[in-house]
Scaffold this motif. Sequence first.
Motif, PDB file in Angstrom:
ATOM      1  N   ALA A 199       4.381   0.295   0.059  1.00 52.96           N
ATOM      2  CA  ALA A 199       3.007   0.813   0.022  1.00 52.96           C
ATOM      3  C   ALA A 199       2.051  -0.271  -0.466  1.00 52.96           C
ATOM      4  N   GLY A 200       2.483  -1.058  -1.442  1.00 46.08           N
ATOM      5  CA  GLY A 200       1.671  -2.171  -1.934  1.00 46.08           C
ATOM      6  C   GLY A 200       1.445  -3.222  -0.860  1.00 46.08           C
ATOM      7  N   GLU A 201       2.477  -3.502  -0.076  1.00 47.63           N
ATOM      8  CA  GLU A 201       2.337  -4.465   1.016  1.00 47.63           C
ATOM      9  C   GLU A 201       1.372  -3.950   2.077  1.00 47.63           C
ATOM     10  N   ASP A 202       1.462  -2.644   2.375  1.00 49.37           N
ATOM     11  CA  ASP A 202       0.534  -2.049   3.340  1.00 49.37           C
ATOM     12  C   ASP A 202      -0.902  -2.142   2.836  1.00 49.37           C
ATOM     13  N   ALA A 203      -1.103  -1.846   1.541  1.00 52.39           N
ATOM     14  CA  ALA A 203      -2.446  -1.900   0.960  1.00 52.39           C
ATOM     15  C   ALA A 203      -2.994  -3.326   1.021  1.00 52.39           C
ATOM     16  N   ALA A 204      -2.137  -4.307   0.729  1.00 52.81           N
ATOM     17  CA  ALA A 204      -2.565  -5.701   0.772  1.00 52.81           C
ATOM     18  C   ALA A 204      -2.902  -6.134   2.199  1.00 52.81           C
TER      19      ALA A 204
ATOM     20  N   SER B 255       1.127   1.679   7.528  1.00 47.11           N
ATOM     21  CA  SER B 255       2.295   1.589   8.389  1.00 47.11           C
ATOM     22  C   SER B 255       2.756   2.980   8.810  1.00 47.11           C
ATOM     23  N   PRO B 256       2.839   3.230  10.122  1.00 44.26           N
ATOM     24  CA  PRO B 256       3.362   4.524  10.556  1.00 44.26           C
ATOM     25  C   PRO B 256       4.835   4.688  10.179  1.00 44.26           C
ATOM     26  N   ASP B 257       5.572   3.579  10.081  1.00 44.19           N
ATOM     27  CA  ASP B 257       6.964   3.639   9.629  1.00 44.19           C
ATOM     28  C   ASP B 257       7.038   4.165   8.206  1.00 44.19           C
ATOM     29  N   LEU B 258       6.211   3.615   7.344  1.00 49.49           N
ATOM     30  CA  LEU B 258       6.209   4.018   5.936  1.00 49.49           C
ATOM     31  C   LEU B 258       5.759   5.467   5.792  1.00 49.49           C
ATOM     32  N   ALA B 259       4.823   5.895   6.625  1.00 49.12           N
ATOM     33  CA  ALA B 259       4.374   7.286   6.575  1.00 49.12           C
ATOM     34  C   ALA B 259       5.519   8.240   6.909  1.00 49.12           C
ATOM     35  N   LEU B 260       6.327   7.915   7.915  1.00 51.75           N
ATOM     36  CA  LEU B 260       7.465   8.761   8.263  1.00 51.75           C
ATOM     37  C   LEU B 260       8.548   8.695   7.190  1.00 51.75           C
TER      38      LEU B 260
END
Length: 171
Positions: A101-106, A111-116
């Motif tokens: 989540a931190g990488e996505d925020a940066a 990420s749709p992968d992370l959401a799933l």
Amino acid sequence: MLHRGHESTDGTGGGELAVPMAWLYAEYIADELLRTGDLMPPTSFEFRAGRDALALTVFLSDTDGELSGIRVVSQLENWLSLTAYDQPWQEWVGERMAELAGEDAAAGAPSPDLALAAEAWRWLEETELLAPDLDAVPGGGAVFGEDDGPKVWTPAWRLGLPLGHLAIHLF
């Protein structure tokens, strides 16, 4: 650096629908491992718990962003160690989810992968399944069958994790 699901459906990345390929691949691997093990019907909640726990393990252990290029056999030992009984799997999942989540925020791109993966983790934590009490000690030396013995409401991940671990062993 992880780069998950930022591709569009045609690979151009031009603002089109992002396809969660890493999560879908992890879910496919988990599904195949569980089906090969033939541990429970694929339509059961237990199967879903095992598939989601195993998919999270596969997805979150891909620290190099190479999930689609991995060879399943080369990762089995890693997945076995992550899902072992004496490992703090749920803490590891929480830490990896926070890291991604931190990488996505940066990166400024969700990420749709992370959401799933987050949806699967939420289901595993919040859903309770009635399962045999694995901590119960049978009295008087009685042997419990599948439908005998005490049952307890258990978070889905506590049931799914050992099922996923066993499926890896049976592969």
